[in-house]
Design a protein around this motif. Sequence first.
Motif, PDB file in Angstrom:
ATOM      1  N   GLU A 102      -4.974  10.780  -0.418  1.00  0.00           N
ATOM      2  CA  GLU A 102      -4.075  11.815   0.083  1.00  0.00           C
ATOM      3  C   GLU A 102      -2.728  11.201   0.458  1.00  0.00           C
ATOM      4  O   GLU A 102      -2.681  10.241   1.238  1.00  0.00           O
ATOM      5  CB  GLU A 102      -4.687  12.513   1.295  1.00  0.00           C
ATOM      6  N   PRO A 103      -1.617  11.738  -0.059  1.00  0.00           N
ATOM      7  CA  PRO A 103      -0.311  11.100   0.116  1.00  0.00           C
ATOM      8  C   PRO A 103       0.099  10.867   1.569  1.00  0.00           C
ATOM      9  O   PRO A 103       0.561   9.773   1.918  1.00  0.00           O
ATOM     10  CB  PRO A 103       0.657  12.068  -0.583  1.00  0.00           C
ATOM     11  N   VAL A 153      -1.962   8.154   3.346  1.00  0.00           N
ATOM     12  CA  VAL A 153      -1.626   6.856   2.755  1.00  0.00           C
ATOM     13  C   VAL A 153      -0.333   6.320   3.353  1.00  0.00           C
ATOM     14  O   VAL A 153      -0.233   5.133   3.689  1.00  0.00           O
ATOM     15  CB  VAL A 153      -1.520   6.968   1.219  1.00  0.00           C
ATOM     16  N   ARG A 154       0.659   7.190   3.531  1.00  0.00           N
ATOM     17  CA  ARG A 154       1.929   6.738   4.112  1.00  0.00           C
ATOM     18  C   ARG A 154       1.749   6.287   5.554  1.00  0.00           C
ATOM     19  O   ARG A 154       2.342   5.293   5.991  1.00  0.00           O
ATOM     20  CB  ARG A 154       2.975   7.858   4.034  1.00  0.00           C
TER      21      ARG A 154
END
Length: 206
Positions: free
Chosen positions: A35-36, A39-40
């Motif tokens: 999941e973006p 992850v960030r």
Amino acid sequence: MNRAMTMGSLFDGISGLPLGGIKAGITTKWVADVEPFPVRVSEKRFPDAVQLGDVHQINGGEIQPVDIITFGFPCQDLAICGLRKGLEGGSRSSLFFEAVRIIKEMRRATNEQYPRWCVIENVPGLLSSAEGRDFQTVLRNLIQIKDGNADVSLPEKGKWLSAGEIVGDSYSLAWRILDASKGWGVAQRRRRVFAVLDLAGTRAGQ
């Protein structure tokens, strides 16, 4: 001087379990999520950890061995508020089996030395999903990482206790439901079941 313990985190989210590891002096070497946004967040919190991405693409025998593998596998098919498709019928919570595969691959590649510990987390609904059979499957698959012939009996009427322990000849597994509002200062009731697997001894209950 003892070597610092190392950790890898599957289904990492925003690295909650690795953050807990920091307080115990544990170094996170790699994480895995797709999941973006999480992850960030993880990259911000652990810039030196390798992001492995999709668990389907991970070969446990080819990544860096670690002392501890943690995984809070997807809960959508187990939660009481969901459709409760379970481990067998749900496409998300069944990712549990990918984590077990990765652990077995790492164990084979390291002559059964790594990981020594596994820590899992999920919703309390795991204990009652499929009339208790899903938790039985989880426990069986975890202890069979060490003992392929081991089995776990389903309790009477499929009702698991909120805490328990299994001890084998050279492994142990313990679980307990914890509430983040009691003792951790979280301003909401957040109950989760945690399980600890000791693959080289009988200290899981500790």
